[in-house]
Design a protein around this motif. Structure first.
Motif, PDB file in Angstrom:
ATOM      1  N   ARG A   1       0.866  -1.181   0.000  1.00  0.00           N
ATOM      2  CA  ARG A   1       0.000   0.000   0.000  1.00  0.00           C
ATOM      3  C   ARG A   1       0.896   1.221   0.000  1.00  0.00           C
ATOM      4  N   TYR A   2       0.414   2.274  -0.644  1.00  0.00           N
ATOM      5  CA  TYR A   2       1.187   3.523  -0.680  1.00  0.00           C
ATOM      6  C   TYR A   2       0.694   4.392   0.460  1.00  0.00           C
ATOM      7  N   GLY A   3       1.556   4.661   1.450  1.00  0.00           N
ATOM      8  CA  GLY A   3       1.171   5.451   2.620  1.00  0.00           C
ATOM      9  C   GLY A   3       0.000   4.780   3.319  1.00  0.00           C
TER      10      GLY A   3
ATOM     11  N   PRO B   1      11.471  -0.077 -17.325  1.00  0.00           N
ATOM     12  CA  PRO B   1      10.284   0.505 -16.685  1.00  0.00           C
ATOM     13  C   PRO B   1       9.249   0.918 -17.727  1.00  0.00           C
ATOM     14  N   GLU B   2       8.038   1.201 -17.252  1.00  0.00           N
ATOM     15  CA  GLU B   2       6.959   1.588 -18.175  1.00  0.00           C
ATOM     16  C   GLU B   2       7.324   2.904 -18.858  1.00  0.00           C
ATOM     17  N   ARG B   3       7.830   3.831 -18.063  1.00  0.00           N
ATOM     18  CA  ARG B   3       8.288   5.104 -18.640  1.00  0.00           C
ATOM     19  C   ARG B   3       9.785   5.230 -18.422  1.00  0.00           C
TER      20      ARG B   3
ATOM     21  N   ASP C   1       1.723  -7.238 -19.876  1.00  0.00           N
ATOM     22  CA  ASP C   1       1.069  -6.823 -21.120  1.00  0.00           C
ATOM     23  C   ASP C   1      -0.423  -7.052 -20.958  1.00  0.00           C
ATOM     24  N   HIS C   2      -1.203  -6.268 -21.696  1.00  0.00           N
ATOM     25  CA  HIS C   2      -2.661  -6.409 -21.622  1.00  0.00           C
ATOM     26  C   HIS C   2      -3.175  -7.420 -22.628  1.00  0.00           C
ATOM     27  N   ARG C   3      -2.375  -7.661 -23.704  1.00  0.00           N
ATOM     28  CA  ARG C   3      -2.944  -8.369 -24.845  1.00  0.00           C
ATOM     29  C   ARG C   3      -2.779  -9.877 -24.762  1.00  0.00           C
TER      30      ARG C   3
ATOM     31  N   ASP D   1       8.162  -3.822 -18.199  1.00  0.00           N
ATOM     32  CA  ASP D   1       6.813  -3.280 -18.029  1.00  0.00           C
ATOM     33  C   ASP D   1       6.277  -2.850 -19.392  1.00  0.00           C
ATOM     34  N   GLU D   2       5.359  -3.612 -19.928  1.00  0.00           N
ATOM     35  CA  GLU D   2       4.772  -3.362 -21.255  1.00  0.00           C
ATOM     36  C   GLU D   2       5.844  -3.073 -22.311  1.00  0.00           C
ATOM     37  N   PRO D   3       6.740  -4.015 -22.520  1.00  0.00           N
ATOM     38  CA  PRO D   3       7.890  -3.747 -23.390  1.00  0.00           C
ATOM     39  C   PRO D   3       7.545  -3.575 -24.862  1.00  0.00           C
TER      40      PRO D   3
ATOM     41  N   TRP E   1      -4.840  -1.127  -0.016  1.00  0.00           N
ATOM     42  CA  TRP E   1      -3.857  -2.149  -0.401  1.00  0.00           C
ATOM     43  C   TRP E   1      -3.944  -2.361  -1.909  1.00  0.00           C
ATOM     44  N   VAL E   2      -2.816  -2.165  -2.582  1.00  0.00           N
ATOM     45  CA  VAL E   2      -2.760  -2.369  -4.040  1.00  0.00           C
ATOM     46  C   VAL E   2      -2.526  -3.859  -4.324  1.00  0.00           C
ATOM     47  N   LEU E   3      -1.676  -4.481  -3.525  1.00  0.00           N
ATOM     48  CA  LEU E   3      -1.411  -5.923  -3.642  1.00  0.00           C
ATOM     49  C   LEU E   3      -1.619  -6.567  -2.277  1.00  0.00           C
TER      50      LEU E   3
ATOM     51  N   GLY F   1      -3.542  -7.807 -16.211  1.00  0.00           N
ATOM     52  CA  GLY F   1      -4.460  -7.141 -15.280  1.00  0.00           C
ATOM     53  C   GLY F   1      -4.907  -5.829 -15.891  1.00  0.00           C
ATOM     54  N   THR F   2      -5.988  -5.295 -15.389  1.00  0.00           N
ATOM     55  CA  THR F   2      -6.511  -4.041 -15.936  1.00  0.00           C
ATOM     56  C   THR F   2      -5.618  -2.870 -15.517  1.00  0.00           C
ATOM     57  N   ASN F   3      -5.853  -1.699 -16.106  1.00  0.00           N
ATOM     58  CA  ASN F   3      -5.103  -0.488 -15.721  1.00  0.00           C
ATOM     59  C   ASN F   3      -5.281  -0.246 -14.224  1.00  0.00           C
ATOM     60  N   GLY F   4      -4.179   0.046 -13.563  1.00  0.00           N
ATOM     61  CA  GLY F   4      -4.241   0.374 -12.136  1.00  0.00           C
ATOM     62  C   GLY F   4      -4.374  -0.837 -11.232  1.00  0.00           C
ATOM     63  N   SER F   5      -4.258  -2.063 -11.789  1.00  0.00           N
ATOM     64  CA  SER F   5      -4.455  -3.255 -10.949  1.00  0.00           C
ATOM     65  C   SER F   5      -3.229  -3.572 -10.095  1.00  0.00           C
ATOM     66  N   GLY F   6      -2.087  -2.957 -10.401  1.00  0.00           N
ATOM     67  CA  GLY F   6      -0.911  -3.181  -9.563  1.00  0.00           C
ATOM     68  C   GLY F   6       0.228  -3.905 -10.257  1.00  0.00           C
ATOM     69  N   LYS F   7       0.177  -4.008 -11.583  1.00  0.00           N
ATOM     70  CA  LYS F   7       1.225  -4.737 -12.320  1.00  0.00           C
ATOM     71  C   LYS F   7       2.593  -4.068 -12.142  1.00  0.00           C
ATOM     72  N   SER F   8       2.626  -2.738 -12.374  1.00  0.00           N
ATOM     73  CA  SER F   8       3.921  -2.041 -12.257  1.00  0.00           C
ATOM     74  C   SER F   8       4.426  -2.095 -10.819  1.00  0.00           C
ATOM     75  N   THR F   9       3.493  -2.012  -9.879  1.00  0.00           N
ATOM     76  CA  THR F   9       3.877  -2.090  -8.461  1.00  0.00           C
ATOM     77  C   THR F   9       4.556  -3.430  -8.185  1.00  0.00           C
ATOM     78  N   LEU F  10       3.971  -4.509  -8.710  1.00  0.00           N
ATOM     79  CA  LEU F  10       4.566  -5.838  -8.493  1.00  0.00           C
ATOM     80  C   LEU F  10       5.955  -5.918  -9.133  1.00  0.00           C
ATOM     81  N   LEU F  11       6.097  -5.368 -10.333  1.00  0.00           N
ATOM     82  CA  LEU F  11       7.413  -5.423 -10.994  1.00  0.00           C
ATOM     83  C   LEU F  11       8.458  -4.638 -10.199  1.00  0.00           C
ATOM     84  N   ARG F  12       8.063  -3.471  -9.666  1.00  0.00           N
ATOM     85  CA  ARG F  12       9.040  -2.683  -8.888  1.00  0.00           C
ATOM     86  C   ARG F  12       9.480  -3.430  -7.639  1.00  0.00           C
ATOM     87  N   ILE F  13       8.570  -4.204  -7.052  1.00  0.00           N
ATOM     88  CA  ILE F  13       8.948  -5.030  -5.893  1.00  0.00           C
ATOM     89  C   ILE F  13       9.882  -6.161  -6.349  1.00  0.00           C
TER      90      ILE F  13
HETATM   91  N1  ATP Z   1       3.987   6.001  -6.051  1.00  0.00           N
HETATM   92  C1  ATP Z   1       2.663   5.837  -5.844  1.00  0.00           C
HETATM   93  N2  ATP Z   1       2.017   6.519  -4.874  1.00  0.00           N
HETATM   94  C2  ATP Z   1       0.710   6.327  -4.652  1.00  0.00           C
HETATM   95  N3  ATP Z   1      -0.064   5.475  -5.346  1.00  0.00           N
HETATM   96  C3  ATP Z   1       0.514   4.774  -6.319  1.00  0.00           C
HETATM   97  C4  ATP Z   1       1.904   4.913  -6.628  1.00  0.00           C
HETATM   98  N4  ATP Z   1       2.204   4.066  -7.649  1.00  0.00           N
HETATM   99  C5  ATP Z   1       1.054   3.434  -7.973  1.00  0.00           C
HETATM  100  N5  ATP Z   1       0.039   3.864  -7.179  1.00  0.00           N
HETATM  101  C6  ATP Z   1      -1.347   3.379  -7.226  1.00  0.00           C
HETATM  102  O1  ATP Z   1      -1.325   1.962  -7.132  1.00  0.00           O
HETATM  103  C7  ATP Z   1      -2.309   1.393  -7.990  1.00  0.00           C
HETATM  104  C8  ATP Z   1      -1.623   0.397  -8.928  1.00  0.00           C
HETATM  105  O2  ATP Z   1      -0.771   1.122  -9.825  1.00  0.00           O
HETATM  106  P1  ATP Z   1       0.190   0.401 -10.866  1.00  0.00           P
HETATM  107  O3  ATP Z   1       0.902   1.466 -11.612  1.00  0.00           O
HETATM  108  O4  ATP Z   1       0.983  -0.617 -10.144  1.00  0.00           O
HETATM  109  O5  ATP Z   1      -0.884  -0.326 -11.803  1.00  0.00           O
HETATM  110  P2  ATP Z   1      -0.714  -0.983 -13.265  1.00  0.00           P
HETATM  111  O6  ATP Z   1      -1.482  -2.269 -13.228  1.00  0.00           O
HETATM  112  O7  ATP Z   1       0.717  -1.055 -13.621  1.00  0.00           O
HETATM  113  O8  ATP Z   1      -1.460   0.076 -14.191  1.00  0.00           O
HETATM  114  P3  ATP Z   1      -1.281   0.396 -15.782  1.00  0.00           P
HETATM  115  O9  ATP Z   1      -1.772  -0.804 -16.541  1.00  0.00           O
HETATM  116  O10 ATP Z   1      -2.188   1.581 -15.970  1.00  0.00           O
HETATM  117  O11 ATP Z   1       0.157   0.704 -16.008  1.00  0.00           O
HETATM  118  C9  ATP Z   1      -3.002   2.546  -8.701  1.00  0.00           C
HETATM  119  O12 ATP Z   1      -4.187   2.846  -8.008  1.00  0.00           O
HETATM  120  C10 ATP Z   1      -2.011   3.675  -8.563  1.00  0.00           C
HETATM  121  O13 ATP Z   1      -2.681   4.924  -8.529  1.00  0.00           O
END
Ligand code: ATP
Length: 280
Positions: free
Chosen positions: A12-14, A72-74, A181-183, A149-151, A18-20, A37-49
């Motif tokens: 969770r961020y702060g 990274p995604e960006r 990837d989404h596809r 991340d979405e290469p 809970w994102v994951l 997973g859908t946008n915002g589901s936590g994929k990038s968060t999992l990769l950063r971990i």
């Molecule tokens: N640094 C951060 N601080 C606060 N919230 C964050 C931070 N990074 C991600 N989040 C939140 O965590 C959730 C998951 O984000 P994440 O980027 O991991 O999703 P994603 O599945 O990779 O999305 P996308 O497909 O759009 O790239 C989102 O609600 C996002 O707003």
């Protein structure tokens, strides 16, 4: 052997939601794992971990190789530094000599067909070319764990096949790859295992894709390969200068590496559930 192991990982961020939650993940050598997973589901968060850039709020990372490449995604491409200077710097930071770095960087940029040249400042690169530089830095030197991340996003079609080959090479060399990837088509064509994040939980993707059909085209200087004798090969149909090999999904990466090393080009990889005739 597990190259990567997460147990009960939550994030969770702060004080946010809970994102994951309760994520268990094991990635073995030779695996190519897709996270969907859908946008915002936590994929990038999992990769950063996974790569160690973010710490879990709960649970543990029990295993992670020392050498990790991350796309990274960006890609942070606001620098005035040229692509080749940046790659040289990244190679040096990771223990390569200047000449090893330059040779590796040029070889990767050539393979990915970086248009505009290696001397373009990073901030002047198009999105696709920045993505190619991001890929090159992650492979310099070749890592044991490659996380992307979405290469495919922003890459031109001609680089799609090269990316698939690079992932197969890392996995075939005893490493592991994790990408998002989404596809569905990309997951089917590339991954040996696939998961989906839903409501913060990591679950099985609906189809593992147990059998792959690999279309190979012979280069002028290729070696003869005993395709049916390779691990997991179920069938090999020869054409003129081409062969179609049906292989168990878990052996697909090994087959691709053998093919590429023997002078064959990968024209396509399709994954599907096995038909009755292909199961042995
Ligand atoms: N640094 C951060 N601080 C606060 N919230 C964050 C931070 N990074 C991600 N989040 C939140 O965590 C959730 C998951 O984000 P994440 O980027 O991991 O999703 P994603 O599945 O990779 O999305 P996308 O497909 O759009 O790239 C989102 O609600 C996002 O707003």
């Amino acid at each position: 052997m597990d190259l990567v192991r997460l147990r009960g990982v939550g994030k969770r961020y702060g004080a946010g939601p809970w994102v994951l939650e309760g994520v268990d993940l094991r990635v073995a050598a030779n695996e190519v794992v897709a996270i969907t997973g859908t946008n915002g589901s936590g994929k990038s968060t999992l990769l950063r971990i996974l790569v160690g850039l973010s710490r879990p709020s709960a649970g543990e990372v029990l295993a992670r190789p020392a050498s990790v490449g991350y796309v990274p995604e960006r890609f942070p491409a606001k620098e005035r530094m040229t692509a080749i200077a940046y790659l040289r710097h990244m190679g040096r930071v990771r223990g390569l000599s200047t000449s090893e770095s330059d040779a590796g960087a040029h070889a990767l940029l050539d393979r990915l067909a970086l248009v505009g040249g290696a001397t373009t400042p990073l901030r002047a690169l198009s999105k696709g070319n920045a993505q190619k530089v991001a890929l090159a830095q992650a492979l310099l030197p070749r890592p044991k764990l490659l996380v992307l991340d979405e290469p495919w996003s922003g890459l031109d079609v001609s680089a799609h096949g090269v990316l698939a080959e690079l992932l197969a090479e890392v996995a075939g060399d005893g490493g592991a790859v994790v990408f998002t990837d989404h596809r569905e088509s990309v997951v089917r064509a590339t991954a040996s295992a696939a998961y989906r994040i839903d409501g913060g939980r990591l679950g099985a993707w609906r189809d593992g894709g147990q059998v792959a059909t690999v279309d190979l085209v012979a280069a002028a200087e290729r070696e003869q390969v005993d395709w049916p004798g390779l691990p997991g090969v179920l069938r090999a149909d020869h054409g003129v200068g081409s062969v179609m090999v049906v292989v168990e999904g878990k052996h697909c990466d090994e087959l691709l590496v053998t093919a590429i090393r023997s002078g064959w080009s990968v024209a396509g990889v399709r994954r599907a559930a096995p038909s009755a005739g292909e199961v042995r």
